[in-house]
Design an enzyme around this catalytic site. Sequence first.
Site, PDB file in Angstrom:
ATOM      1  N   GLU A 173       0.844  -1.194   0.000  1.00 50.50           N
ATOM      2  CA  GLU A 173       0.000   0.000   0.000  1.00 50.50           C
ATOM      3  C   GLU A 173       0.888   1.256   0.000  1.00 50.50           C
ATOM      4  O   GLU A 173       0.659   2.201  -0.748  1.00 50.50           O
ATOM      5  CB  GLU A 173      -0.901  -0.024   1.234  1.00 50.50           C
ATOM      6  N   GLN A 191       0.390   5.104   6.215  1.00 49.24           N
ATOM      7  CA  GLN A 191       1.657   4.697   5.631  1.00 49.24           C
ATOM      8  C   GLN A 191       2.588   5.900   5.446  1.00 49.24           C
ATOM      9  O   GLN A 191       2.121   6.985   5.118  1.00 49.24           O
ATOM     10  CB  GLN A 191       1.463   4.073   4.236  1.00 49.24           C
TER      11      GLN A 191
HETATM   12  N1  LIG Z   1     -13.594  14.918   5.511  1.00 50.37           N
HETATM   13  C1  LIG Z   1     -13.619  13.898   4.693  1.00 50.37           C
HETATM   14  N2  LIG Z   1     -13.236  12.718   5.146  1.00 50.37           N
HETATM   15  C2  LIG Z   1     -13.275  11.689   4.304  1.00 50.37           C
HETATM   16  C3  LIG Z   1     -13.682  11.810   2.961  1.00 50.37           C
HETATM   17  N3  LIG Z   1     -13.607  10.604   2.390  1.00 50.37           N
HETATM   18  C4  LIG Z   1     -13.161   9.772   3.328  1.00 50.37           C
HETATM   19  N4  LIG Z   1     -12.983  10.410   4.489  1.00 50.37           N
HETATM   20  C5  LIG Z   1     -12.506   9.893   5.766  1.00 50.37           C
HETATM   21  O1  LIG Z   1     -11.103   9.939   5.745  1.00 50.37           O
HETATM   22  C6  LIG Z   1     -10.560   8.764   6.330  1.00 50.37           C
HETATM   23  C7  LIG Z   1      -9.658   8.086   5.355  1.00 50.37           C
HETATM   24  O2  LIG Z   1     -10.416   7.761   4.224  1.00 50.37           O
HETATM   25  P1  LIG Z   1      -9.779   6.790   3.151  1.00 50.37           P
HETATM   26  O3  LIG Z   1      -8.469   7.302   2.763  1.00 50.37           O
HETATM   27  O4  LIG Z   1     -10.802   6.547   2.121  1.00 50.37           O
HETATM   28  O5  LIG Z   1      -9.574   5.509   4.090  1.00 50.37           O
HETATM   29  P2  LIG Z   1      -9.794   3.981   3.707  1.00 50.37           P
HETATM   30  O6  LIG Z   1      -9.116   3.727   2.434  1.00 50.37           O
HETATM   31  O7  LIG Z   1     -11.225   3.640   3.795  1.00 50.37           O
HETATM   32  O8  LIG Z   1      -9.042   3.278   4.923  1.00 50.37           O
HETATM   33  P3  LIG Z   1      -7.721   2.353   4.914  1.00 50.37           P
HETATM   34  O9  LIG Z   1      -8.187   0.969   4.614  1.00 50.37           O
HETATM   35  O10 LIG Z   1      -7.176   2.490   6.279  1.00 50.37           O
HETATM   36  O11 LIG Z   1      -6.816   2.902   3.883  1.00 50.37           O
HETATM   37  C8  LIG Z   1     -11.732   7.937   6.784  1.00 50.37           C
HETATM   38  O12 LIG Z   1     -11.945   8.224   8.124  1.00 50.37           O
HETATM   39  C9  LIG Z   1     -12.897   8.446   5.966  1.00 50.37           C
HETATM   40  O13 LIG Z   1     -14.107   8.348   6.665  1.00 50.37           O
HETATM   41  C10 LIG Z   1     -14.056  13.092   2.512  1.00 50.37           C
HETATM   42  O14 LIG Z   1     -14.421  13.297   1.357  1.00 50.37           O
HETATM   43  N5  LIG Z   1     -14.019  14.106   3.426  1.00 50.37           N
HETATM   44 CA   LIG Z   2      -6.848   3.846   1.885  1.00 52.15          CA
END
Ligand SMILES: Nc1nc2c(ncn2[C@@H]2O[C@H](COP(=O)(O)OP(=O)(O)OP(=O)(O)O)[C@@H](O)[C@H]2O)c(=O)[nH]1
Ligand SMILES: [Ca+2]
Length: 537
Positions: A204, A250
Amino acid sequence: MKRDCSSGSQKRSAFGAGRIVLASLASHGFPSGYQDSRVKRFLSKNGLVILGFTFILSLIALLAVGLTQNKNTPENFKFGIVFDAGSSHTTMYIYKWSAEKVNDTGLVYEIEACKVKGPGISAFASNVQDIPVYLSKCMGRAKELIPKYKHHQTPVYLGATAGMRLLRMENEQSAKRILASVTSFLNSYPFNFRDARIISGSEEGAYGWITINYLLGKLQKKQNSEDPSSRKNESQETYGALDLGGASTQITFVPKDTNISSPIKFMQFRLYGWNYTVYTYSFLCYGQDQALLLKLAKDTVETPSGTLLDPCFHPGYERMVDISDLFNNVCTREYKDLFPFDKLRIQGTGDFLQCQERLHNLFPTTYCRYTSCTFNGVFMPPVHGEFGAFSAYYYTMKFLNLTSDKVTSEDMVIEKMKQYCSRPWKEVNTTYADVKEKYLSEYCFSGTYVLTLLQVYNFTDYWKHIHFMHKINDNAEAGWTLGYMLNLTNMIPAELPQPKPFSRPTYISLMVAFSLVLAIVFILGSIIFHKSSYFQK
Ligand SMILES: Nc1nc2c(ncn2[C@@H]2O[C@H](COP(=O)(O)OP(=O)(O)OP(=O)(O)O)[C@@H](O)[C@H]2O)c(=O)[nH]1
Ligand SMILES: [Ca+2]
């Protein structure tokens, strides 16, 4: 006279037909010398015209062939689909690139980021039968966007990250069932389904690093720059990658000193003829959602009461949390205890400094067996070079208006956070009425978390080297998916593609010039050949 006539006939006699005409005129009773000279004059005049005409025709034909060959034919595009099955949600990315330019860099772009409605796939452990419905909308979108005749050759990958890693630790069979259901569903489409699996934290990190450097043109730049053997310091050019997810985070970069003894194997890449030695580490349970649960669990254990006064939420904010949800989790179960309440009431107090103090407790830094560590005794070389920070780093800092390059110091961020966290929830909620409540209520926490994590990584005096990014150069989002696809479709060659000896225009000009020379030589040769045969007569 005879000489004159014969010299005229030499030109025309380049054509075999000229001799046939000559013979037939002779048989009509004219004196043969008279006939001969007239025919020769006729052919001398018209032969030149025919010769010139043929020459022009050949030239036009040659140019036409050249232009047709090299005109802008419609490009042959290829497509690739990657599902990012994250802990908080799933997104399907569709990439498109020109098949002719497959080995170039920076040419792949994202044509769709379809957010799957609902939670992350790990939430389907007890209802795998719902997975087809969950994924079908985005797959329908893929069918719409990718031309039908390209479906069978379009690869489809699904990579699951920290949410599924945690589920696998908790219940391996459940994780397998989910992946089997995803596999059978994606296989039912006419696309070229390749794989649905849980990727490792190192993958990742590494694919995120490849993605941003590919999109920023850092790999491409080297391609055009000096000779690989003369290059001293590759880290001057690549960007480190900071990814903050919901369940893991990461950090990946090329350290200044790659020769230091490391308990963690550095990753080695050879891309476009260059070697890279990359440090990467993925901290499971330190994504922002898991970190909040970790903090709440610790706080609850330390001050066991049904109400938690929480400095990481705005004053006036309240939330109820089930104790079972808080502790039935791989990341928090070490704090599990018996409590005389089954629900926890969180009441925000909006105090940034106190919030930061509590968050620092999540990162034990006193213990380190190596030359340098981050937290939990994990080896990490000192941060080095520029960094691209994406996913939740970006979402949070974007909302807080802290992504600008004008924000050059940590102090500026601290000032902003102090002021932001202290704002009453009621006011925040009305000011940003259009923002999803889950996100809005947590920006004080997540902003403080981002700052604390970066302090733990030792970015305190290094803030201006962090660049918060989302979509890079309007091409594609920063994240691991593009790097994953580039790798699996062999789109990044280990060696530099051999450059072509001539540019296209030079090639065409040379072809035309040589064709002309050939034509002229051929014509002159024919004339000389026929002249000598005429003389022999
Ligand atoms: N403020 C905000 N938070 C977001 C948004 N999209 C996702 N998040 C939040 O940001 C955090 C990281 O989101 P992602 O990078 O999609 O995480 P993920 O891929 O589901 O998680 P991993 O499996 O740990 O990588 C999570 O807590 C989400 O709820 C957005 O558009 N705005
Ligand atoms: Ca992610």
